[in-house]
Scaffold this active site. Structure first.
Site, short mmCIF file in Angstrom:
data_model
loop_
_atom_site.label_atom_id
_atom_site.label_comp_id
_atom_site.label_asym_id
_atom_site.label_seq_id
_atom_site.Cartn_x
_atom_site.Cartn_y
_atom_site.Cartn_z
CG HIS A 146 -1.75 -1.14 1.47
ND1 HIS A 146 -2.91 -1.36 0.77
CD2 HIS A 146 -1.65 -2.17 2.34
CE1 HIS A 146 -3.49 -2.46 1.20
NE2 HIS A 146 -2.76 -2.98 2.16
C1 BDR Z 1 -2.75 0.73 5.48
O1 BDR Z 1 -2.88 0.19 6.80
C2 BDR Z 1 -1.64 -0.33 7.25
O2 BDR Z 1 -1.77 -1.67 7.58
C3 BDR Z 1 -0.65 -0.16 6.13
O3 BDR Z 1 0.60 0.27 6.63
C4 BDR Z 1 -1.27 0.87 5.22
O4 BDR Z 1 -0.83 2.17 5.54
C5 BDR Z 1 -3.49 -0.15 4.50
O5 BDR Z 1 -4.87 -0.19 4.78
#
Ligand code: BDR
Ligand code: CA
Length: 316
Positions: free
Chosen positions: A239
């Site tokens: 992400h």
């Molecule tokens: C987001 O939530 C966290 O688990 C990750 O680092 C990312 O920023 C994804 O939904």
């Protein structure tokens, strides 16, 4: 070309680390003014410790500060199911020797931005608490912020709940301040981040490498994907990397400029990023560039090249 001034605000976090690494490998294009931490994937104490450990492992000294331990007006929700007990499980880091700036992240960011010669781009890849507080406490800072390239949100479906992505769900009030700030927002939501996936075979390749950064990333990702295996995915979303990648290589993305509103209710819709995607709706100035797709192969290639570059720089 002038370097882009950036501040990364994060909750490391496996994909947070990969985003930081991509920025570090591209310091010919980025002037990294600082890195700040916020509670999210784990408690503030743990994610800040993770950042200090990473810095110590890499031998870097870019200024860093810690910020908010809880959202503006809600109880903290953790992302520990994905990131583990430490928030960065999967690799044994040395004890940290890197020391943080003693200023709180909000004041730290304000000072860095106000004293910077040019405009600054913020790259928040955790809950938006620090950024929301920065903009509401020091509104004069807005005119010096070029854009906010953030990881968060989704148009069609959530991950933390049916409708909300984790970062926005944790602190919707902060997200609302950011999206309504008048500053251009670039949103790497779940639509694009699930296209920015890494395969098991690519993680194995990293784990077999000798370089201290590539190998570390392989082992960290090997832990991170356990959660996503259970969800039945074939590739695993990196992400946070998207928010840095867009600033470096916008040409590998597809996007649409939309009006995005944050649901700050206490209902099942809490944290939803509702986007007006009706073809006939015309907004004079839509508040958000919503990234929708990416060339996955190019994304992985650029990221692996960045790790290899750091393998050479951090080979101590
Ligand atoms: C987001 O939530 C966290 O688990 C990750 O680092 C990312 O920023 C994804 O939904
Ligand atoms: Ca994150």
């Amino acid at each position: 070309m002038d370097k882009r001034n950036i501040i990364i605000d994060c909750d490391p976090g496996h994909d947070d680390v990969m985003a930081i690494l991509l920025a570090l490998a591209n310091q010919d294009k980025f002037n990294i003014l600082g890195v700040t931490t916020v509670a999210g994937n784990q408690t503030l104490e743990k994610v800040t410790l993770n950042l200090r450990k990473l810095y110590t492992y890499l031998g870097i000294s870019i200024p860093a500060a810690s910020g908010s331990a809880k959202p503006i007006s809600r109880e903290l929700v953790l992302g520990d199911a994905v990131h583990g007990e430490t928030g960065l499980d999967g690799w044994d880091f040395p004890e940290p020797t890197f020391e943080l700036d003693s200023t709180n992240a909000i004041t730290f960011m304000y000072d860095k931005i106000i004293n910077c010669d040019g405009k600054v781009t913020l790259v928040p890849v955790g809950p938006l608490t620090n950024i929301g507080l920065l903009l509401s406490t020091f509104p004069d800072v807005k005119e010096k912020i070029e854009a906010i390239s953030l990881m968060g949100g989704s148009i069609y479906a959530g991950n933390n709940t049916p409708y909300a992505e984790f970062n926005i769900y944790v602190d919707p009030e902060a997200a609302s301040i950011v999206f309504n700030s008048g500053i251009p927002v670039i949103m790497s939501g779940l639509e694009v981040t699930h296209e920015a996936g890494i395969l098991d075979s690519e993680i194995e390749t990293l784990m077999k490498k000798e370089g201290r950064v590539s190998k570390m990333c392989g082992y960290l990702l090997n832990f991170y994907v356990k959660f996503h295996h259970a969800e039945g995915y074939a590739s695993f979303p990196l992400h946070d990397v998207c928010s840095v990648m867009y600033l470096l290589n916008p040409e590998i993305f597809e996007y649409k400029d939309l009006q995005v509103e944050i649901d700050c209710s206490h209902s099942i819709h809490r944290g939803r990023t509702a986007a007006d995607n009706r073809e006939w709706m015309k907004y004079e100035k839509p508040n958000t560039r919503v990234l929708l797709n990416i060339d996955r192969e190019k994304f992985i290639q650029i990221l692996f090249n960045a790790f290899e570059k750091l393998d050479k720089i951090c080979d101590r």
